[in-house]
Every structure is written in C-alpha cells, then in structure tokens.
Enzyme design. Sequence first.
Site, short mmCIF file in Angstrom:
data_model
loop_
_atom_site.label_atom_id
_atom_site.label_comp_id
_atom_site.label_asym_id
_atom_site.label_seq_id
_atom_site.Cartn_x
_atom_site.Cartn_y
_atom_site.Cartn_z
N CYS A 1 -15.46 -35.86 -12.20
CA CYS A 1 -14.37 -35.87 -11.22
C CYS A 1 -13.59 -34.55 -11.42
O CYS A 1 -14.22 -33.63 -12.26
CB CYS A 1 -13.54 -37.15 -11.54
N HIS B 1 -12.22 -40.05 -20.01
CA HIS B 1 -13.33 -40.03 -19.10
C HIS B 1 -14.39 -39.78 -20.07
O HIS B 1 -14.19 -39.07 -21.30
CB HIS B 1 -13.27 -39.34 -18.03
N CYS C 1 -12.17 -33.89 -14.89
CA CYS C 1 -13.30 -33.56 -15.90
C CYS C 1 -14.03 -32.09 -15.62
O CYS C 1 -14.30 -31.47 -16.43
CB CYS C 1 -14.61 -34.58 -15.85
N GLU D 1 -16.76 -37.36 -19.85
CA GLU D 1 -16.84 -36.03 -20.33
C GLU D 1 -15.55 -35.31 -21.30
O GLU D 1 -15.83 -34.81 -21.90
CB GLU D 1 -16.98 -35.15 -18.83
#
Lengths: 156, 156
Positions: free
Chosen positions: B83, B53, B86, B55
């Site tokens: 999320c 992801h 993250c 991040e």
Amino acid sequence: MSNEVHMNRAAALALEKMLGGSGGPFGAVIVRGDEIVSEGWNQVTSTNDPTAHAEVTAIRQACAKLKTFQLADCDIFTNCEPCPMCLGAIYWARLKHIYYANTRVEAAEIGFDDDFIYKEIGLDPATRSIPAIRLVTAQSPIPFAEWVKKPDKVKY
Amino acid sequence: MSNEVHMNRAAALALEKMLGGSGGPFGAVIVRGDEIVSEGWNQVTSTNDPTAHAEVTAIRQACAKLKTFQLADCDIFTNCEPCPMCLGAIYWARLKHIYYANTRVEAAEIGFDDDFIYKEIGLDPATRSIPAIRLVTAQSPIPFAEWVKKPDKVKY
C-alpha cells in the site's frame, strides 16, 4: 485551544527533538476536540527505524493510549506535509483532518525525499527507481482466499 | 534460495498469522543475498497499530537486527503489492527490489483500502476525503531553518 496553538506545539516538538539528536525536524500532535491525545517526533536515525516519522509515532502512541486501531474523531497537526508513508498511515488510522505547515517542496529543499516519493508512487510499479516485480506462486493466492472464508475476521 | 521460495514463505506467514488472529492476510520477508534478514506480518487489529502492516513490521525488524536505518542491499517479498504507506516505508528504507504477488485491485476486492489510498494520494491535498489544510504559524518555519544550520545532523 486553537489550531495555531497545536501547530506551534508540533513545531516546538520538531525543534526540540531535532536539536536533541532524535532525527529530522518534524513534529506532530494528535488532537480530539480540545484534548491532546498524543505527541510524536521524528526518531529515524536515533532508533534505527525508517518508519519512525513524527506522524507515524504520534499515530502509534494515540492508538496505544485509546486502545483502538482507528482514530476517526481525531485531527493531526504536523509541521510538514505528510510524506506518502505518513499519509497512508493517516488514511489507515482514519483521521479526520490534517493540518500542515511546510510543504513537500520545502522538505525537498532541505534534503528530504518526500516530493521524490510522491512522484515515484504515480509511476508504473515496474518502472520505478525501486522496481516492483510481480511474482505469483502456487501458494501466493491462498491467504486472500482464506481471508474471505474466515468467519471471525476483524475488518479494518 | 529462489525468489519463489521467498514468496511462498511470505504467503505462508500471511496465512498462518491471519488464521491465528493477528490481522489481515499479509506477510513479508526481507532478504539479503541468500539470507533471510526478517519476517513480518500484519498485526493491525491484534496490536492496535494501524501502521503494523507486514512490510512495515519486516522493515522495523530488519533495521533493528542490522542496526541501521537503511537496507540498501536488501529485497522485500510480500504476498500483496505494498500500500502507499508501505511503499513509502520501502523508499525510506532504500530497499533494492520489491517482489509482490496479489495486486492492489485484488486487495480491494477482499475489502482493503490500498487502491482507494493510491487514488487519494494523487489528488490535491485540500480536496482529498481526509482534507489537508495548510496552516503556517509564527513558529512553524523555525525547525527547517535550524536543521539547515545544524552542524552535526545525521542525514537520511
């Protein structure tokens, strides 16, 4: 092989790699049917990667090996209940079952933040110890709008 | 540079990389004072890594650059509320503030599971859609016990 064998392998990895200086005392094994797909262990302090938990490294390796971003027919065995980061990774990877031995409370007792992070996640984002501040700009809505319109998007 | 500039950069990364086929419409920037330390974007489907992801990739890159596993003097700007994976990564990296634009509900509206995973995390581990089953074996308690005794452990 039995579930106990897989859990003992996760624990053996945790012990061996931790004693070797890799990171914290955490190991994980990803299994499909009777086949061990990947093994992972904590590598946070030795690789300067705070995301290199046992479950995350096992997931990354399994996906690389199987050339997929989803592991829907696999289970994961880990010697400790996954932290929220690893639990999130397990959901994104669509694993089927999680088997764990030590709990988040036992992890807290030996100095790890798992239980603390579980508690933080349930709080209002703005009031957490790491505050999350909403900031909408002129351009911030554009990527989502363009994603919706993208004809060839690969969903996950 | 202002917070708005950093957020627009996160959104620009999200848009550019998503249109280029890297993955979902998510970008992130890690900042220390006035300096941009790293930039990340979603690479899940293009690299077969469900943990890639925006991040997480930004955190990995910032830690590699600064040669540390903690980013205590840094902030993260992301075009979407992190999320749970993250958010956990952000806690482990000890970032100071999170600035986000789109919410987990808006992410759900365009087909992403963030909000679903937030709801699952609060449930009893055994009753989640990915059930977590406790399995204690003869060897599973050993790594934690040995960690406590390890004289030269690097805490994180």
